[in-house]
Scaffold this motif. Sequence first.
Motif, PDB file in Angstrom:
ATOM      1  N   GLN A  97     -13.954 -17.741 -19.530  1.00 18.79           N
ATOM      2  CA  GLN A  97     -15.262 -18.291 -19.180  1.00 18.79           C
ATOM      3  C   GLN A  97     -15.523 -18.182 -17.678  1.00 18.79           C
ATOM      4  O   GLN A  97     -16.619 -17.812 -17.244  1.00 18.79           O
ATOM      5  CB  GLN A  97     -15.354 -19.760 -19.611  1.00 18.79           C
ATOM      6  CG  GLN A  97     -15.494 -19.972 -21.108  1.00 18.79           C
ATOM      7  CD  GLN A  97     -15.503 -21.450 -21.457  1.00 18.79           C
ATOM      8  OE1 GLN A  97     -14.512 -22.158 -21.262  1.00 18.79           O
ATOM      9  NE2 GLN A  97     -16.622 -21.926 -21.962  1.00 18.79           N
ATOM     10  N   SER A 120     -15.998 -28.963 -32.068  1.00 16.90           N
ATOM     11  CA  SER A 120     -16.876 -27.971 -31.470  1.00 16.90           C
ATOM     12  C   SER A 120     -18.222 -27.917 -32.193  1.00 16.90           C
ATOM     13  O   SER A 120     -18.372 -28.384 -33.328  1.00 16.90           O
ATOM     14  CB  SER A 120     -16.227 -26.590 -31.530  1.00 16.90           C
ATOM     15  OG  SER A 120     -16.142 -26.138 -32.873  1.00 16.90           O
ATOM     16  N   GLU A 164     -22.319 -23.069 -21.740  1.00 15.17           N
ATOM     17  CA  GLU A 164     -21.271 -23.503 -22.652  1.00 15.17           C
ATOM     18  C   GLU A 164     -20.511 -24.688 -22.073  1.00 15.17           C
ATOM     19  O   GLU A 164     -20.614 -24.999 -20.879  1.00 15.17           O
ATOM     20  CB  GLU A 164     -20.285 -22.357 -22.907  1.00 15.17           C
ATOM     21  CG  GLU A 164     -20.896 -21.136 -23.579  1.00 15.17           C
ATOM     22  CD  GLU A 164     -19.928 -19.968 -23.630  1.00 15.17           C
ATOM     23  OE1 GLU A 164     -18.826 -20.083 -23.028  1.00 15.17           O
ATOM     24  OE2 GLU A 164     -20.258 -18.947 -24.248  1.00 15.17           O
TER      25      GLU A 164
END
Length: 452
Positions: free
Chosen positions: A315, A206, A357
Amino acid sequence: MFQSINPATGAPGATHPEHSAAEVEERVARAHATWAEWRVTDLATRTDLLARIAEAFEADKRRLGELATQEMGKTLKSAIAEVEKCAAAFRYYAQNGPGMLAPRTVDVPGGKATSHYLPIGAVLAVMPWNFPYWQVVRWLAPTILAGNVGLLKHASLCQGVAAAIEETVIAAGAPAGLFQNLAIRSGKVGALIADDRIAAVTLTGSEGAGAKVAEAAGAALKKVVLELGGSDPFIVMPSADLDAAAKAAVTARTQNTGQSCICAKRMIVHADVYDAFLERFSAGMRAVVAGDPMDAATDMGPLSSEEQRQTVIDQLAQIEAAGGRLLLGGEPLPGKGAYMSAGILVDVPIDHPAAQEELFGPVAMLFRAEDIDAAIALANDVPFGLGASVWTSDEAEQERFTRDIASGMMAVNKMLASTPEAPFGGIKKSGHGRELGAYGLHEFMNLKTVFD
């Protein structure tokens, strides 16, 4: 203790003990001692070992594949294919290594200058769970060829895979300290990076993890390669073969259950073919079969964990709350396991944080672009720059995309995929440095120039 959980059933699997501080010290010391010997081995010794490791992976691909499926949920057929790809990478470096490491000589005033590629020491790799073999091997194969040694800190949920890789390499005849798994938590990585016996570090993971590792490596003045997240665009122009593009888009978004850095995540389609592409793409996504990853008929297994599935659900909820709309799918499937249906999001507000994202699950975001300028602007309007896929038969458009899309890699009229022969990596917040090919080999070597 590390506890394996089968994401297809939620049932606990094998447990794996964590290495104590003393065990970690023993392994680091062994790596350092082994490097003193391995660094001076000839290329034939290194390439012969790489060839034997390739054979070992190939011979054991069924067992190794099953282990990955049980630990992180990918389909067995894709797990076996991943192991086969690892064998191909070892063979590639075995066959091409001598040419990659040949000294380069140029004329200089008063004589010549020769550049030599020399090993630097122990390289620490911090690797993720999504491609638990391939992520390791694309660093490990060039590490062995370079004359370096490797230490692996693998993801917590695939410690069985980590141990199996070490066992396979040792069984192929590698010295005991050439490659070792460190069964430790992330909090212990910083101290390892600071250790003088560690020469460099590479991380795939990440953005947050990359920043921490880069900070630690910077403080220790050590080389670091980072392969971080991606939100890759998949651009379809009017001259594209829509059937081929839609088929590739489905595969790109659902392979590995959407858990791939270079899975296309944002489908950017020219307005003239938007409706026609959407029709084909929707039909393909509806047809994706999610189910038992051990079943050969299954297209898509579960996500790697219940936690990962919930992250994707959260999300999607944020994007929907901001005006996005789930056209189809994107829902948790009933029953046991971390399953989710393949989905398509439309009307996504491009400036919303959630849309900026990486969406690490089998849901695509679909955007309409009025022209090539709008398509490129959309493609670049995220913090990431890993890969891209563009679909057009117009050579001028292909040249424009090559020049203007901000990414480390791009595929034309095909799905983006990594291969041992070509450099892999990104720009912006997708990281820096390259893996694979000669470039990946040279990242962790001393380019030493000798004047004579």
